[in-house]
Design a protein around this motif. Structure first.
Motif, PDB file in Angstrom:
ATOM      1  N   GLY A  93     -12.853   7.244   3.943  1.00 36.37           N
ATOM      2  CA  GLY A  93     -12.747   8.014   3.067  1.00 36.37           C
ATOM      3  C   GLY A  93     -10.691   7.841   2.476  1.00 36.37           C
ATOM      4  O   GLY A  93     -10.387   7.520   1.295  1.00 36.37           O
ATOM      5  N   ALA A  94      -9.740   6.954   3.261  1.00 36.32           N
ATOM      6  CA  ALA A  94      -9.192   6.713   2.721  1.00 36.32           C
ATOM      7  C   ALA A  94      -8.823   5.585   2.170  1.00 36.32           C
ATOM      8  O   ALA A  94      -9.538   4.316   2.526  1.00 36.32           O
ATOM      9  CB  ALA A  94      -7.818   5.759   4.233  1.00 36.32           C
ATOM     10  N   ASP A  95      -7.500   5.246   1.049  1.00 29.53           N
ATOM     11  CA  ASP A  95      -7.942   3.525   0.157  1.00 29.53           C
ATOM     12  C   ASP A  95      -6.890   2.851   0.421  1.00 29.53           C
ATOM     13  O   ASP A  95      -7.140   1.615   0.323  1.00 29.53           O
ATOM     14  CB  ASP A  95      -7.339   4.160  -1.673  1.00 29.53           C
ATOM     15  N   ASP A  96      -5.822   2.863   1.246  1.00 31.98           N
ATOM     16  CA  ASP A  96      -4.850   2.230   1.636  1.00 31.98           C
ATOM     17  C   ASP A  96      -4.423   2.854   2.871  1.00 31.98           C
ATOM     18  O   ASP A  96      -4.543   3.289   3.784  1.00 31.98           O
ATOM     19  CB  ASP A  96      -4.124   1.898   0.440  1.00 31.98           C
ATOM     20  N   LEU A  97      -3.516   1.667   3.125  1.00 35.72           N
ATOM     21  CA  LEU A  97      -2.781   1.773   4.733  1.00 35.72           C
ATOM     22  C   LEU A  97      -1.493   0.975   4.707  1.00 35.72           C
ATOM     23  O   LEU A  97      -1.247  -0.153   4.393  1.00 35.72           O
ATOM     24  CB  LEU A  97      -3.701   1.253   5.572  1.00 35.72           C
ATOM     25  N   PHE A  98      -0.647   1.518   4.618  1.00 32.50           N
ATOM     26  CA  PHE A  98       0.900   1.179   5.639  1.00 32.50           C
ATOM     27  C   PHE A  98       1.481   2.062   6.318  1.00 32.50           C
ATOM     28  O   PHE A  98       1.239   3.064   7.029  1.00 32.50           O
ATOM     29  CB  PHE A  98       1.277   1.099   4.171  1.00 32.50           C
TER      30      PHE A  98
END
Length: 243
Positions: free
Chosen positions: A106-111
């Motif tokens: 369910g996360a939308d993005d990653l850094f």
């Protein structure tokens, strides 16, 4: 590490909720010092879930080494509350398996913390531009009984301040914006929770109950939120009260 003192209801700036372990790099936190937004830091999964419910942040930055409970349980609970909240997963370094798990959960993005200086802030600003809703043109709702200040996110009833959680405020706002109109649980989920309309309607039932209790505790008066059995709920503007 205690939560930041910034990022409280009534905020004028977008709020970022940062969920990170206690050993989050201090240099990376410096990326969050910016006059264009505020942030609130929590190091416990339980506190993060509580703050999502209470403060309705504009963006959640979720550390993948969070504990008590872990990040994927936090993400599951957050998605039960809102499908619309943008969630960015963050880790010390890129790990493919963890990244894929976060995005599938369910996360939308990653850094990650080791990104070049300034890049994380640029990404945060880009996400906030997409996440922050347009400010409504009408900043006040007043009907002679209730006054809602949408800018300050404050509710008063006959001049008495009513302390509400952010969700309770949003629920009252949706109802009072449509006086006399019956709104279904699905409509309230969509507009007050900013969630998909196929969510659990029992959330609405208990939130309405808490809203009524908050108004009564603060004012001694009953909240004019009626239950229309089998249909939904409506706000009815109270008539004149005898002196």
């Amino acid at each position: 590490m205690e939560a930041s003192s910034w990022g409280v209801p009534g905020r004028a700036l977008p709020l970022i909720l940062v969920a990170a372990p206690v050993d989050v790099p201090l240099g990376w936190l410096a990326e969050l010092e910016d006059p264009r937004f505020s942030y609130r830091l929590q190091t416990s999964g339980h506190e993060v879930v509580r703050d999502v419910y209470r403060y309705r942040p504009d963006l959640l930055i979720l550390g993948l080494r969070l504990r008590d409970p872990g990040p994927f349980e936090v993400l599951r609970r957050v998605r039960e509350m809102s499908e619309e909240l943008r969630v960015v997963a963050v880790d010390r370094a890129f790990r493919r398996a963890e990244a894929e798990h976060a995005l599938e959960s369910g996360a939308d993005d990653l850094f990650w913390y080791g990104m070049p200086d300034g890049l994380a802030k640029a990404l945060i600003m880009a996400r906030l531009r997409r996440a922050t809703p347009v400010t409504p043109s009408a900043q006040l709702i007043e009907d002679g009984w209730l006054r809602l200040d949408l800018g300050a996110r404050e509710a008063t009833v006959q001049g008495r301040f009513v302390p509400l959680t952010s969700l309770e405020f949003d629920l009252l706002h949706v109802l009072a914006r449509n006086p006399g109109q019956v709104l279904s649980a699905e409509q309230l989920l969509r507009h007050a929770w900013r969630s998909r309309p196929d969510g659990d309607p029992s959330r609405v039932k208990y939130a309405v109950l808490r809203l009524r209790r908050a108004v009564t505790r603060a004012t001694g008066a009953e909240a004019p939120v009626e239950t229309v059995r089998g249909v939904g709920y409506r706000y009815v503007v109270p008539g004149p009260h005898p002196a």
